[in-house]
Design a protein around this motif. Structure first.
Motif, mmCIF file in Angstrom:
data_model
loop_
_atom_site.group_PDB
_atom_site.id
_atom_site.type_symbol
_atom_site.label_atom_id
_atom_site.label_comp_id
_atom_site.label_asym_id
_atom_site.label_seq_id
_atom_site.Cartn_x
_atom_site.Cartn_y
_atom_site.Cartn_z
ATOM 1 N N GLU A 1 89.069 4.561 -7.358
ATOM 2 C CA GLU A 1 89.018 5.965 -6.921
ATOM 3 C C GLU A 1 87.810 6.158 -6.013
ATOM 4 O O GLU A 1 86.687 5.836 -6.388
ATOM 5 C CB GLU A 1 88.889 6.869 -8.149
ATOM 6 C CG GLU A 1 88.833 8.349 -7.783
ATOM 7 C CD GLU A 1 88.251 9.197 -8.897
ATOM 8 O OE1 GLU A 1 88.593 8.984 -10.068
ATOM 9 O OE2 GLU A 1 87.424 10.077 -8.571
ATOM 10 N N SER B 1 84.616 14.015 -14.671
ATOM 11 C CA SER B 1 84.892 14.301 -13.287
ATOM 12 C C SER B 1 84.647 15.792 -13.187
ATOM 13 O O SER B 1 84.795 16.524 -14.157
ATOM 14 C CB SER B 1 86.329 13.944 -13.005
ATOM 15 O OG SER B 1 86.834 14.752 -11.993
ATOM 16 N N GLU C 1 93.118 13.109 -5.351
ATOM 17 C CA GLU C 1 92.137 12.027 -5.341
ATOM 18 C C GLU C 1 92.723 10.889 -4.537
ATOM 19 O O GLU C 1 93.947 10.732 -4.460
ATOM 20 C CB GLU C 1 91.804 11.568 -6.764
ATOM 21 C CG GLU C 1 90.785 12.519 -7.384
ATOM 22 C CD GLU C 1 90.361 12.203 -8.809
ATOM 23 O OE1 GLU C 1 89.324 12.738 -9.213
ATOM 24 O OE2 GLU C 1 91.070 11.465 -9.505
HETATM 25 MG MG MG Z 1 87.215 11.955 -9.923
#
Ligand code: MG
Ligand code: FA5
Length: 443
Positions: free
Chosen positions: A283, A12, A272
């Motif tokens: 997500e 990420s 998030e």
């Molecule tokens: Mg992420």
């Protein structure tokens, strides 16, 4: 799924990953797409859309990946990626849209401008496609935040294709699409409150919200912001996002949305957002209050802003019922003719063709092993015919301590039957190249 013991942590742009670096170099003198001359990989340089980049020890772009650069699925009106983009844009009517920034960016744009530390693992060769040490295929649309700000607009959206080296399965592909949202306003409590009242008056999202995030030292208000101003801009962000998600999932009666704390070097506080879909938390985006250094660098010292970055594939897979991420790239009319601009309808699968499964086992040499590099090599040799790659055995010899791995490669075409002979030929090539590149001892 890869065995959890060595499953690669996906990168990420905020979090840390376990992967290191070890790129591959593919040389190919082929020019793709005669309408838009795309690329040529030469001995000492890579040419893409008429621009040339010298190669160096960072170079790891491959022909397979460069062939995707001009596809621009987010701009093909009937592609679900483009349909989702437009639906999102329709939630932000007065935002300026930028959909045609080139995915070839500098490392300054992709990392430095966003205050991503020099030693941050999201910069590694194992996770990105580099032309050379200074030029990379963007890994997120945040790479264009400064260009958006330079336009003078205080509300804008940026969409585009983004590139990350990754594992291979039905929900991972080395190219996916993101849309970035950015909004800022005078850092003035009355103005911020008025703006929040304005948006909250027009829409009240009817969703079951789980948001127990609280400001804490690990996810703080920036020292230069008052907590009142930060709270107001965060409330504006959250309202906009909740409303957008509600509108996208208009047909889902019991929609659950969950906000969780996150970390990004370019926002604080950061979050998030996940949605509960068919019993699983998915997500969908990262967001937060923009790092004030970014605002100040753009000459906007007295403004405060928010930003978000959202992946389009996962949303499109859920909303259109598309089971395999490779399908978005299909040029088969049985896929693309099912969709209509502006409309979400469920995908009707055409017959699933049988898979052809092959295993490859080898002894590893001394040193590090990077699974992303292995997957990348398979993609390079076999292309989209690889459905997934799974580690099925990881074994250490008790006497000589050598490590042996066995991967199962699942070959399946999305639009035709594959023959065993043709797959054997591909598998032979894969074996040869794996042996050459990684100096493994095939078993
Ligand atoms: Mg992420
Ligand atoms: C980012 O890319 C940040 N640039 C997002 C951001 C923008 C944060 C602005 C703050 C402000 P992340 O790596 O988590 O963050 O990716 C954002 C979204 O892209 C994810 O929530 C997911 O929806 C999508 N995404 C990430 N990796 C993949 C992948 N491998 N396949 C499909 N979608 C992905």
């Amino acid at each position: 799924m890869l065995a959890s013991s060595i499953r690669i942590q996906r990168v990420s742009l905020g979090r840390y990953t376990t992967t290191g670096s070890c790129g591959l170099l593919n040389v190919c003198k082929k020019t793709w797409y005669s309408t838009k001359p795309a690329f040529e990989i030469k001995e000492n340089e890579t040419v893409i859309n008429g621009k040339s980049f010298d190669k160096d020890e960072w170079t790891n772009v491959t022909p397979a990946i460069l062939a995707k650069v001009n596809r621009q699925l987010h701009l093909q009106p009937k592609n679900p990626i483009s349909i989702i983009r437009q639906l999102i844009e329709s939630n932000f009517t007065d935002f300026k849209t930028f959909n045609e920034f080139s995915p070839v960016v500098t490392t300054k744009q992709n990392f430095d401008d966003l205050y991503i530390p020099k030693d941050h693992p999201s910069r590694t060769k194992s996770d990105n496609y580099y032309f050379n040490k200074d030029t990379v295929l963007r890994a997120h649309t945040s790479a264009h935040q400064l260009q958006g700000l330079a336009s003078g607009e205080n509300k804008f959206l940026i969409s585009g294709d983004v590139y990350r080296r990754d594992e291979i399965d039905s929900s991972h592909y080395p190219v996916f699409h993101q849309i970035e949202g950015f909004f800022y306003l005078d850092n003035d409590l009355t103005k911020l409150q008025n703006e929040l009242n304005r948006v909250q008056a027009t829409e009240t999202p009817n969703i079951e919200l789980v948001d127990d995030t609280v400001i804490k030292p690990e996810n703080p208000v920036q020292a230069c912001h008052s907590s009142e101003a930060s709270d107001l801009i965060a409330a504006h962000l959250k309202h906009n996002i909740n409303t957008m998600i509600r509108n996208l999932f208009a047909d889902e009666k019991d929609l659950k949305v969950r906000w969780i704390d996150a970390y990004f070097p370019f926002t604080s506080p950061s979050w998030e957002v996940e949605i509960l879909y068919k019993g699983e938390w998915l997500e969908v985006l990262g967001c937060g209050v923009v790092n004030q250094k970014i605002m100040n660098g753009a000459g906007l010292d007295n403004k405060i802003g928010w930003a978000f970055g959202m992946g389009l594939e996962r949303l499109a897979m859920v909303l259109f019922g598309i089971p395999d991420i490779r399908l978005f790239w299909s040029e088969d009319s049985r896929f693309i003719d099912q969709f209509t601009p502006g409309k979400i309808n469920k995908f009707v699968p055409f017959s699933k063709f049988p898979p052809c499964i092959k295993d490859i086992s080898f002894w590893l040499p001394e040193g590090e092993w990077h699974e992303n590099d292995f997957c990348e090599l398979i993609r390079g040799e076999a292309g989209d015919i690889v459905e997934n790659v799974q580690l099925i055995d990881d074994f250490r010899h008790p006497k000589n301590n050598k490590r042996s791995l066995c991967y199962r490669i699942n070959y399946r075409s999305m639009d035709r039957n594959v023959t065993n002979d043709e797959i054997n030929e591909i598998q032979e090539k894969v074996r040869r190249v794996v042996q050459e590149q990684f100096k493994v001892e095939l078993r």
